[in-house]
Design a protein around this motif. Structure first.
Motif, PDB file in Angstrom:
ATOM      1  N   LEU A 323     -15.905 -73.457  -2.880  1.00 46.13           N
ATOM      2  CA  LEU A 323     -17.318 -73.647  -2.566  1.00 46.13           C
ATOM      3  C   LEU A 323     -17.550 -74.992  -1.874  1.00 46.13           C
ATOM      4  O   LEU A 323     -18.361 -75.115  -0.946  1.00 46.13           O
ATOM      5  CB  LEU A 323     -18.154 -73.551  -3.842  1.00 46.13           C
ATOM      6  CG  LEU A 323     -18.253 -72.143  -4.460  1.00 46.13           C
ATOM      7  CD1 LEU A 323     -19.004 -72.208  -5.777  1.00 46.13           C
ATOM      8  CD2 LEU A 323     -18.959 -71.188  -3.503  1.00 46.13           C
ATOM      9  N   ALA A 324     -16.826 -76.009  -2.328  1.00 44.16           N
ATOM     10  CA  ALA A 324     -16.975 -77.326  -1.698  1.00 44.16           C
ATOM     11  C   ALA A 324     -16.495 -77.284  -0.252  1.00 44.16           C
ATOM     12  O   ALA A 324     -17.120 -77.850   0.659  1.00 44.16           O
ATOM     13  CB  ALA A 324     -16.209 -78.374  -2.491  1.00 44.16           C
ATOM     14  N   ASP A 325     -15.351 -76.567  -0.037  1.00 44.83           N
ATOM     15  CA  ASP A 325     -14.849 -76.456   1.337  1.00 44.83           C
ATOM     16  C   ASP A 325     -15.815 -75.682   2.225  1.00 44.83           C
ATOM     17  O   ASP A 325     -16.084 -76.056   3.379  1.00 44.83           O
ATOM     18  CB  ASP A 325     -13.484 -75.775   1.333  1.00 44.83           C
ATOM     19  CG  ASP A 325     -12.436 -76.628   0.645  1.00 44.83           C
ATOM     20  OD1 ASP A 325     -12.657 -77.862   0.526  1.00 44.83           O
ATOM     21  OD2 ASP A 325     -11.409 -76.078   0.188  1.00 44.83           O
ATOM     22  N   GLU A 326     -16.347 -74.574   1.675  1.00 50.31           N
ATOM     23  CA  GLU A 326     -17.312 -73.790   2.437  1.00 50.31           C
ATOM     24  C   GLU A 326     -18.551 -74.619   2.761  1.00 50.31           C
ATOM     25  O   GLU A 326     -19.118 -74.536   3.859  1.00 50.31           O
ATOM     26  CB  GLU A 326     -17.694 -72.535   1.641  1.00 50.31           C
ATOM     27  CG  GLU A 326     -16.580 -71.520   1.513  1.00 50.31           C
ATOM     28  CD  GLU A 326     -16.259 -70.876   2.844  1.00 50.31           C
ATOM     29  OE1 GLU A 326     -17.150 -70.843   3.735  1.00 50.31           O
ATOM     30  OE2 GLU A 326     -15.104 -70.420   3.007  1.00 50.31           O
ATOM     31  N   ARG A 327     -18.979 -75.392   1.796  1.00 48.75           N
ATOM     32  CA  ARG A 327     -20.162 -76.226   2.023  1.00 48.75           C
ATOM     33  C   ARG A 327     -19.898 -77.288   3.078  1.00 48.75           C
ATOM     34  O   ARG A 327     -20.753 -77.599   3.901  1.00 48.75           O
ATOM     35  CB  ARG A 327     -20.570 -76.879   0.702  1.00 48.75           C
ATOM     36  CG  ARG A 327     -21.851 -77.655   0.788  1.00 48.75           C
ATOM     37  CD  ARG A 327     -22.203 -78.203  -0.579  1.00 48.75           C
ATOM     38  NE  ARG A 327     -23.426 -78.982  -0.523  1.00 48.75           N
ATOM     39  CZ  ARG A 327     -23.941 -79.635  -1.565  1.00 48.75           C
ATOM     40  NH1 ARG A 327     -23.318 -79.578  -2.739  1.00 48.75           N
ATOM     41  NH2 ARG A 327     -25.069 -80.319  -1.439  1.00 48.75           N
ATOM     42  N   ARG A 329     -17.740 -77.025   5.536  1.00 43.76           N
ATOM     43  CA  ARG A 329     -17.695 -76.383   6.844  1.00 43.76           C
ATOM     44  C   ARG A 329     -19.072 -75.952   7.311  1.00 43.76           C
ATOM     45  O   ARG A 329     -19.352 -75.847   8.502  1.00 43.76           O
ATOM     46  CB  ARG A 329     -16.764 -75.170   6.787  1.00 43.76           C
ATOM     47  CG  ARG A 329     -15.286 -75.543   6.728  1.00 43.76           C
ATOM     48  CD  ARG A 329     -14.427 -74.337   7.055  1.00 43.76           C
ATOM     49  NE  ARG A 329     -14.636 -73.276   6.081  1.00 43.76           N
ATOM     50  CZ  ARG A 329     -13.902 -73.127   4.994  1.00 43.76           C
ATOM     51  NH1 ARG A 329     -12.929 -73.993   4.746  1.00 43.76           N
ATOM     52  NH2 ARG A 329     -14.137 -72.151   4.168  1.00 43.76           N
ATOM     53  N   ALA A 330     -19.987 -75.683   6.321  1.00 43.74           N
ATOM     54  CA  ALA A 330     -21.330 -75.209   6.685  1.00 43.74           C
ATOM     55  C   ALA A 330     -22.259 -76.348   7.097  1.00 43.74           C
ATOM     56  O   ALA A 330     -23.379 -76.092   7.544  1.00 43.74           O
ATOM     57  CB  ALA A 330     -21.934 -74.452   5.524  1.00 43.74           C
TER      58      ALA A 330
END
Length: 340
Positions: A323-327, A329-330
């Motif tokens: 989730l941290a990585d997705e955030r 990248r977002a």
């Protein structure tokens, strides 16, 4: 290098088991949980690595947003709570089953003790009846001896009476011969009666005296025969009474033999009941072994649940990282400045 098959996964499992019970996972406590195997140096190294992993996961978790932490924290708490409730419920069920088994085992032990006491009582009764039967048999043998002695005495009295009858007949024969001799003498001395009157009268008086003596002897013999007949009747009555007593003793012996057979049957039934109880005790012991095996399986299941909980925590950490990585990248990139 760890000895005896000790690895990091086993140390982590022991640490989580101690934490689930509310105990501090020290080196000695972990070594006891592992069955007193493994060196303290190896355990200390694995514990240190696990602490560093926990610290690293805690550092990674610090970067999550408060909203995501608020969503994940109740889930983790709920998983922990459900796991603890499952373990507590399984422990309570095991304790109840163990109490029920111990109660059944105590009742079976009391039943066995009661049957052993009954067998002892029946054995004592059988011995007493056997002794009484032996005593009755001895009395019956003595009575048979007395009866034989009385029969022999009766036969002796009968022989004695027969001898007396012979003597009486002999005396009567002598008396008859005397009378015949007297009549013959009267006929022979009829012609000389006048000349020999005095001598004849003297002889006649002597013969009459002898006749009276013979008659008195005959009376005495008849009295003796009467007494012997009465004694014979008394002996016959006593013999009849003894026969009745022997019949009564035979009846008692037959009743005692029936009671002895009944006691043998009861003792056989007691032995059969004891064998049944022993079989039940064997089944109870087998059931106890099954319950112990089930308890061990439940303990292994609880340990597996702790491991699954740890795995879920690891997956949760991975999810947080994703989730941290997705955030990251977002996040929108900053716009470039327009050219004039």
């Amino acid at each position: 290098m760890a000895r005896g098959g000790i690895n990091k996964a086993l140390v982590m499992r022991a640490q989580q088991a101690l934490l689930a019970r509310g105990e501090h996972p020290s080196i000695d406590a972990v070594r006891v949980e592992l069955g007193n195997t493994g060196s303290k140096t190896t355990i200390h190294r694995y514990l240190k690595e696990l602490e560093e992993s926990e610290a690293e996961r805690a550092g990674n978790a610090a970067g999550l947003s408060d909203e995501l932490a608020a969503l994940i924290a109740p889930l983790a708490a709920r998983l922990q709570e459900e796991a603890e409730e499952t373990v507590a419920r399984m422990r309570q069920q095991c304790e109840v089953e163990r109490a029920e088994f111990e109660a059944r085992q105590a009742r079976a032990q009391e039943r066995i003790q009661h049957l052993e006491e009954q067998v002892g009582s029946l054995t004592a009764s059988l011995q007493a009846e056997t002794e009484h039967h032996r005593h009755s048999r001895e009395q019956w043998q003595l009575a048979e001896i007395d009866r034989a002695r009385l029969l022999q005495a009766n036969q002796d009295q009968a022989a004695h009476l027969k001898d007396r009858d012979e003597q009486v007949r002999s005396l009567e024969e002598k008396h008859r011969h005397g009378r015949e001799a007297l009549e013959h003498y009267r006929q022979a001395s009829k012609e000389q009666r006048e000349q020999e009157q005095r001598r004849h009268e003297a002889q006649l008086q002597q013969v009459q005296m002898e006749l009276r003596q013979l008659q008195q002897s005959l009376i005495l013999k008849q009295d003796e025969v009467t007494r012997l007949n009465r004694a014979n009747e008394r002996l016959a009555s006593e013999s009849l009474h003894k026969d009745k007593e022997l019949d009564g003793q035979r009846d008692r012996l037959e009743r005692q033999a029936g009671e002895l057979a009944a006691l043998h049957d009861r003792m056989t039934q007691s032995h059969a009941a004891r064998e049944v109880l022993q079989e039940r005790l064997g089944l109870s012991r087998a059931e106890t072994d099954g319950l112990k095996a089930a308890l061990d399986a439940q303990r292994q299941e609880a340990q597996r649940l702790h491991i699954d909980l740890a795995a879920a925590g690891t997956e949760l950490q991975l999810l947080r990282q994703v989730l941290a990585d997705e955030r990251e990248r977002a996040r929108p990139t900053s716009p470039e400045p327009e050219k004039s």
